[in-house]
Design an enzyme around this catalytic site. Structure first.
Site, PDB file in Angstrom:
ATOM      1  N   GLY A 264       0.812  -1.286   0.083  1.00  0.00           N
ATOM      2  CA  GLY A 264      -0.235   0.101   0.062  1.00  0.00           C
ATOM      3  C   GLY A 264       0.829   1.081  -0.043  1.00  0.00           C
ATOM      4  N   ASN A 268       8.765   5.837   4.844  1.00  0.00           N
ATOM      5  CA  ASN A 268      10.216   6.222   4.850  1.00  0.00           C
ATOM      6  C   ASN A 268      10.178   7.733   5.525  1.00  0.00           C
ATOM      7  OD1 ASN A 268      11.107   4.356   2.954  1.00  0.00           O
ATOM      8  ND2 ASN A 268       9.612   5.707   1.578  1.00  0.00           N
ATOM      9  N   GLU A 301       0.782   5.867   7.605  1.00  0.00           N
ATOM     10  CA  GLU A 301       2.207   6.029   7.285  1.00  0.00           C
ATOM     11  C   GLU A 301       2.688   7.313   7.956  1.00  0.00           C
ATOM     12  OE1 GLU A 301       3.512   3.647   5.643  1.00  0.00           O
ATOM     13  OE2 GLU A 301       1.582   2.817   4.952  1.00  0.00           O
ATOM     14  N   HIS A 304       3.337   6.184  11.641  1.00  0.00           N
ATOM     15  CA  HIS A 304       4.761   5.587  11.723  1.00  0.00           C
ATOM     16  C   HIS A 304       5.731   6.684  12.060  1.00  0.00           C
ATOM     17  CE1 HIS A 304       4.119   1.279  10.729  1.00  0.00           C
ATOM     18  NE2 HIS A 304       3.728   1.358   9.577  1.00  0.00           N
TER      19      HIS A 304
HETATM   20  N1  TRP Z   1       6.146  -0.769   6.256  1.00  0.00           N
HETATM   21  C1  TRP Z   1       4.955  -0.470   5.224  1.00  0.00           C
HETATM   22  C2  TRP Z   1       3.524  -0.336   5.972  1.00  0.00           C
HETATM   23  O1  TRP Z   1       3.155  -0.728   6.773  1.00  0.00           O
HETATM   24  C3  TRP Z   1       4.866  -1.780   4.396  1.00  0.00           C
HETATM   25  C4  TRP Z   1       5.740  -2.424   3.904  1.00  0.00           C
HETATM   26  C5  TRP Z   1       6.454  -3.488   4.214  1.00  0.00           C
HETATM   27  C6  TRP Z   1       6.031  -2.410   2.278  1.00  0.00           C
HETATM   28  N2  TRP Z   1       7.397  -3.992   3.149  1.00  0.00           N
HETATM   29  C7  TRP Z   1       7.046  -3.335   2.168  1.00  0.00           C
HETATM   30  C8  TRP Z   1       5.578  -1.522   1.480  1.00  0.00           C
HETATM   31  C9  TRP Z   1       7.612  -3.541   0.916  1.00  0.00           C
HETATM   32  C10 TRP Z   1       5.965  -1.704   0.247  1.00  0.00           C
HETATM   33  C11 TRP Z   1       7.032  -2.836   0.011  1.00  0.00           C
HETATM   34  O2  TRP Z   1       3.002   0.886   6.057  1.00  0.00           O
HETATM   35 ZN    ZN Z   2       2.807   0.040   8.495  1.00  0.00          ZN
END
Ligand code: TRP
Ligand code: ZN
Length: 876
Positions: A264, A268, A301, A304
C-alpha cells in the site's frame, strides 16, 4: 541471487550488531541502466564487540566498483551477497564503497527501481542491501546525508529523507540536490525519488508553532487528484497531536505516488512513498471506498513517524511493535473521522476474512513470530490486524488512563531506540501497576481462541450463572496452549431493552468486561430479577470465535435492541450466518432452511430504519461473505453450495421487501454535487446494496443500467457497472455499460483495475474462462502489481465459487501466473501463493486438485525463496 532454500532466522539467536554505522553519506549518479552509488560509512565497533571481530555487511546482487578503508585499498572478501573484512581498525573508520545498479531491470520493486520512468526506492525490509553493502538490520541507526545527481530533463525533481540542503546546476544538463536527515534511522527507512513528477503543496503549523511544508508528488497530468491526500494528511497531523501528543519533527513532509508498488505505502522518514491507488482521488475516478482507504493509509504512514521511525524495531520479529500499534492508531483515527460503529464493522469483517483463515490454516504464526525464512512473508494480517486487536485489548484490560500514561512512557523512554515487545509491555505494566505476563500470550500463541458460553438462570434465587470455556487450537509448531487473558465485553438486557446493572459482582467482572483468565470460568450474577438476554463479545472485544447456546428469540432480540450498533450488526450477522450454513447443510444450498421469516423481517426493519446512519444500514444489509461462510462451515467445504445457500437467503430477502426497498432506493437520489464525506458515502452505499437486492427481485438489468447512465461520480458509476457485470454478465445492458466505461476510462489504469476486479468476481463455472480472456485485456500487465492484484488476487481471494472449480482450472490459472511473476517479483508471487492456504478445508475433489497444482508448482526450478517458503508451509 539469494539462496533458494534459505536459512531459518530465529529470535532466540538474536545478537547485537558487531559494528555500528553512525553516519552515512550517499551520492547517487542516476542512469536508467547503470546508476553509480558512492557510500561513505562512518563505522565503529559496537560496545561489547571483541576488537578484531570480522566485519560482515549484507549485499544482494551488488556489483562492486571500488572499496577503500580510510581512503586506502583494503583486503576484503566480496561476493554479490556479502562484504567481509577481517582486519579492521579498532578505532572508528570510514568505509567508502562504490557500486553500480540497474534500476530499469529491477522488476522486484525492492531497492532502487524505475516506475513509469520515475526513480524510486523501497528498502523495507531488506532492500537497502540491493543498493550498497550495509549492516541491513533495523538495530543499526545512522544519520544520512544524500546527494542526488540526475539529468534535469529526465528528473527535474530530486527527493530524499529529511530536510533539503543545497541544490544547483551541473555541466551537460545535469543537476543535483542534497538532503540531510538529522534523525538517526535504520536503513529500511532510507528513500530516494527522482523524476519528472509534479508536486501539490500546502503547509501545516504544529502544536509548538513549527512550520512544515507538505508536498504530494504525482506523475505529470495527475496533479488535480492530490487534494484528498493533502486534506487527509493535515487531519492526521492534527489528530496525532491531539490524541497522542505527537508532533512532527522536520521542516518538510513529502509524499510521492508511484504506479509500480508491492504494497500500500511506505513510511520512509519524511518521504513516504505510496502506491498511487492510495493517493489519487477525484469524484470522476475514485469511489467512496478509495477515499476512505486513502484517508486511513495516509494516516497510517504518517503515524509511523513516531511508532516505527522515532521508535523502531530491534529486529524483524518485533514487526508488530510498529505495525500492530500503527494499525491500531489508524483505526482510531478513522473511527474519529467517521462513524465508530461502521468502522468497527469494517475492521471485524477484514479480520474475519483475512486474519482468521490465516490463523486457522497452515500459515498460522504468532503476532510476534519466533522464526522465519523470508521476512517479507511476515507482513501479514496476523502481524497487522491481530496486532492491532491486541493493542485494543491492552487498552481495555488496563483502562484508558493507564493506556495513555503507558503510551507517553513508551514515547518518552524509547525515543531513538530500536525496541522490543518486552520494552513496550513494560511501559504498560508500570503505568497500570499490574503484571501483563498472561496478557503477553496474545503475542506468543498463534490460533484464534474458541470461546464456548453457557447460561443458566435461576428465577427463584434471582441468579444468572455464565460458564465460559476457552480453547486455543493447535497451530504449526505450537501444540500445547496456555489459557489466555481474554476480555469479553458484555451486557445483560431486560425484555424492555434496559440494562441490568451488574457492577461489583466478582473479581472477574469489571466495567462491563468479563476477564477470562482460566480455561473455564463461572461468573455469577445475583439480583437478576427476570430472565435476561445476554449479549457477549460486545464491540468484538477480543479476536475470538464465540459459540453461545442461546435461544433464537434472544438472538433476534439483540439484532433488534442491542444499543451498541456494532453489536447489533454482530447479532444479525450471526443469525444470517447460521441460517445460510443450515441451508448449506440441509440441501446443499438449494433451499433456504427452516423458518427464516423472523430474520427476513429484520432486514426489512434495518432497511427502513431512517433513524440510523445509512452507512450502518448498508453494511448490515450486506450478507456475510462467501469466504467467511466457507471457513465457518468447517471441513469438506463445497464453495458452490455455499454460494447457493447465500443466494437463497438473499433472494428471499429481496422478494419479501421488494416494494419497500424500491421506495427507499428511489428516495436516496440527490441533486447535490458529489462530496466524499461519510454521510453522503453512506447514502450511496445503501443505494448500491438495495440495487443488488432489487436486481434479484425484479430480474432484468434495467435498474442497473439506469443508474449507470445517470451516475455522475465513480462510486455510482462503478457500483452500477458491478451490479450489471456480476448479476447479468450476458445482458446487452452489461455489455453496453462496459463498452461505455472503457471508452471513458480506458486510458486510466487505476479505473480499468476496477473493471478487471469486477470480471474477476463473477461467480460460477465460467469464471476461469473469463479470467483467461481478461488476461488479454490491454490493461493487464504482469510487471505491475496493481494490475495482477486487480484481476488475479480478486479472482483467487474474492470469488470462491469461481476460483475453486472442481476440475482445478482456477488453481492452474493462479499457479501459472505465480510461475511467471515470481522470478521477476518474488514478493508479488508469494502474496499470490497465499491464496492456496485454505485448501485442506475443501471437499475431496477440489482438495486433490489443489494438492496436485501445489505439488507441481513446488517442483518448478526457478521459484524464489519467498514463494517456496509459502508453498512449503501450505503443504506441511
Ligand atoms: N511498512 C509498510 C507499512 O506498513 C509496508 C511495507 C513493508 C512495504 N514492506 C514493504 C511496502 C515492501 C512496500 C514494499 O506501511
Ligand atoms: Zn505500517
Amino acid at each position: 541471487m539469494r539462496s533458494e532454500v534459505g536459512t531459518t532466522i530465529r529470535l532466540s539467536e538474536y545478537a547485537p550488531p558487531s559494528y555500528l554505522v553512525s553516519a552515512v553519506s550517499l551520492t547517487f549518479r542516476l542512469y536508467p541502466r547503470r546508476t553509480i552509488v558512492k557510500a561513505a560509512l562512518s563505522v565503529q565497533l559496537n560496545l561489547g564487540t571483541v576488537p578484531g571481530t570480522e566485519l560482515v555487511f549484507d549485499g544482494d546482487g551488488i556489483e562492486l566498483l571500488s572499496l577503500t578503508l580510510n581512503g586506502l585499498p583494503v583486503d576484503a572478501t566480496t561476493t554479490p551477497e556479502e562484504l567481509r573484512i577481517a582486519g579492521v581498525p579498532h578505532e572508528p573508520f570510514t568505509l567508502e564503497i562504490e557500486t553500480a545498479i540497474d534500476p530499469e531491470a529491477n522488476l522486484a520493486l525492492s531497492g532502487l527501481y524505475r516506475s513509469n520512468g520515475v526513480y524510486c526506492t523501497q528498502c523495507e525490509a531488506e532492500g537497502f542491501r540491493r543498493i550498497t553493502y550495509f549492516p541491513d538490520r533495523p538495530d543499526v541507526l545512522s544519520v544520512y546525508t544524500v546527494r542526488i545527481e540526475a539529468l534535469s530533463s529526465e528528473a527535474p525533481v530530486l527527493l530524499s529523507n529529511g530536510n533539503p540542503g543545497e541544490a544547483g546546476e551541473l555541466p551537460d544538463g545535469w543537476h543535483f540536490a542534497e538532503w540531510h536527515d538529522p534523525w538517526p534511522k535504520p536503513s529500511y527507512l532510507f528513500a530516494l525519488v527522482a523524476g519528472d513528477i509534479v508536486g501539490a503543496f500546502d503547509r501545516f503549523t504544529t502544536m509548538s508553532g513549527r512550520e512544515v511544508e507538505l508536498g504530494v508528488y504525482v506523475e505529470r497530468g495527475k496533479e488535480s487528484r492530490t487534494g484528498w491526500a493533502i486534506e487527509s494528511l493535515k487531519r492526521s497531523m492534527k489528530w496525532d497531536e491531539e490524541v497522542f501528543g505527537r508532533e512532527y519533527d522536520l521542516d518538510v513532509f513529502n509524499i510521492v505516488a508511484v504506479s509500480d508498488f508491492n504494497m500500500g505505502a511506505m513510511e520512509n522518514k519524511g518521504l513516504n512513498i505510496f502506491n498511487d491507488k492510495y493517493i489519487l482521488a477525484d469524484f470522476r475516478t475514485a469511489t467512496d471506498t478509495d477515499y476512505a482507504n486513502i484517508e486511513t493509509i495516509i494516516a497510517h504512514e504518517y503515524f509511523h513517524n513516531w511508532t516505527g521511525n522515532r521508535i523502531t524495531c530491534r529486529d524483524w520479529f518485533q514487526l508488530c511493535l510498529k505495525e500492530g500499534l500503527t494499525v491500531y492508531r489508524d483505526h482510531e483515527f478513522s473511527a474519529d473521522m467517521r462513524s465508530r460503529a461502521v468502522r468497527r464493522i469494517a475492521e471485524v469483517r477484514t479480520l474475519k476474512s483475512a486474519q482468521f483463515p490465516e490463523d486457522g490454516g497452515p500459515l498460522a504464526h504468532p503476532v510476534r513470530p519466533t522464526a522465519y525464512r523470508e521476512i517479507n512473508n511476515f507482513y501479514t494480517a496476523t502481524v497487522y490486524e491481530k496486532g492491532s486487536e491486541v493493542i485494543r485489548m491492552l487498552r481495555m484490560v488496563i483502562g484508558d488512563s493507564a493506556f495513555r500514561v503507558g503510551m507517553d512512557r513508551y514515547f518518552g523512554r524509547h525515543d531513538g531506540d530500536a525496541a522490543t515487545i518486552e520494552d513496550f509491555l513494560a511501559c504498560f505494566e508500570e503505568a497500570s501497576g499490574r503484571s501483563l505476563a498472561q496478557f503477553a500470550l496474545w503475542y506468543h500463541q498463534a490460533g484464534t481462541p474458541q470461546i464456548t458460553a453457557e447460561t443458566q438462570y435461576d428465577k427463584d434465587n434471582e441468579r444468572l450463572v455464565l460458564t465460559l470455556d476457552q480453547f486455543v487450537p493447535p497451530t504449526p509448531d505450537q501444540t500445547d496452549k496456555k489459557p489466555m487473558h481474554i476480555p469479553i465485553a458484555f451486557a445483560l438486557f431486560r425484555p424492555d431493552g434496559a440494562h441490568f446493572s451488574v457492577s461489583k459482582q466478582s473479581d472477574l467482572v469489571q466495567d462491563g468486561i468479563i476477564h477470562l483468565t482460566e480455561q473455564r470460568s463461572e461468573v455469577v450474577f445475583d439480583g437478576i430479577d427476570e430472565q435476561p438476554v445476554v449479549s457477549l463479545l460486545r464491540g468484538f472485544s477480543a479476536p475470538v470465535t464465540l459459540d453461545i447456546g442461546q435461544p433464537e428469540a434472544d438472538r433476534i432480540f439483540l439484532a433488534r435492541h442491542e444499543d451498541d450498533l456494532y453489536t447489533r450488526w454482530q447479532a444479525l450477522d450471526r443469525l444470517a450466518t447460521d441460517t445460510i450454513l443450515a441451508s448449506y447443510r440441509q440441501s446443499g444450498g438449494r433451499e433456504l432452511a427452516g423458518s427464516a421469516d423472523a430474520l427476513i423481517a429484520l432486514y426489512g426493519e434495518v432497511a427502513c430504519d431512517e433513524g440510523q446512519d445509512a452507512a450502518w444500514r448498508a453494511l448490515t444489509l450486506t450478507l456475510p461473505g462467501e469466504a467467511t461462510l466457507g471457513r465457518e462451515a468447517g471441513l469438506n467445504v463445497d464453495p458452490d453450495a455455499i454460494h447457493d445457500a447465500r443466494e437463497a437467503l438473499l433472494s428471499a430477502i429481496a422478494e419479501s421487501h421488494a416494494s419497500d426497498f424500491a421506495e427507499i432506493y428511489g428516495a436516496l437520489g440527490t441533486n447535490e454535487p458529489y462530496s466524499p464525506d461519510a454521510l453522503s458515502a453512506g447514502r450511496r452505499a445503501l443505494k448500491l446494496v438495495l440495487l443488488d437486492y432489487l436486481t434479484v427481485a425484479e430480474g432484468g438489468a434495467a435498474r442497473g443500467k439506469d443508474l449507470f447512465d445517470r451516475a455522475d461520480n465513480m462510486t455510482e458509476e462503478a457500483g452500477a457497472l458491478e451490479n450489471l457485470i456480476l448479476r447479468r454478465p450476458q445482458s446487452t445492458e452489461a455489455k453496453a455499460a462496459r463498452a461505455a466505461f472503457e471508452a471513458r476510462h480506458g486510458d486510466d489504469p487505476l479505473v480499468m483495475d476496477k473493471l478487471l476486479g469486477m470480471i474477476a468476481r463473477v461467480p460460477g463455472g465460467d469464471a476461469p474462462t473469463r479470467i483467461l480472456e481478461a488476461m488479454e485485456h490491454p490493461n493487464y500487465v504482469e510487471t505491475n502489481p496493481n494490475r495482477v492484484r486487480a484481476l488475479i488476487a480478486s479472482f483467487a481471494g474474492a470469488n470462491p465459487s469461481g476460483f475453486h472449480r472442481p476440475d482445478g482450472s482456477g488453481y492452474r490459472i493462479l499457479a501459472d501466473v505465480i510461475a511467471r511473476v515470481a522470478p521477476q517479483n518474488p514478493q508479488l508471487g508469494a502474496r499470490l501463493a497465499t491464496h492456496f492456504r485454505s485448501w485442506k478445508g475443501l471437499e475431496t475433489t477440489r482438495r486433490a486438485a489443489a494438492y496436485e497444482v501445489l505439488q507441481s508448482l513446488r517442483n518448478k526450478p526457478d521459484l524464489p525463496l519467498d514463494v517456496r517458503d509459502i508453498i512449503d508451509r501450505t503443504l506441511s
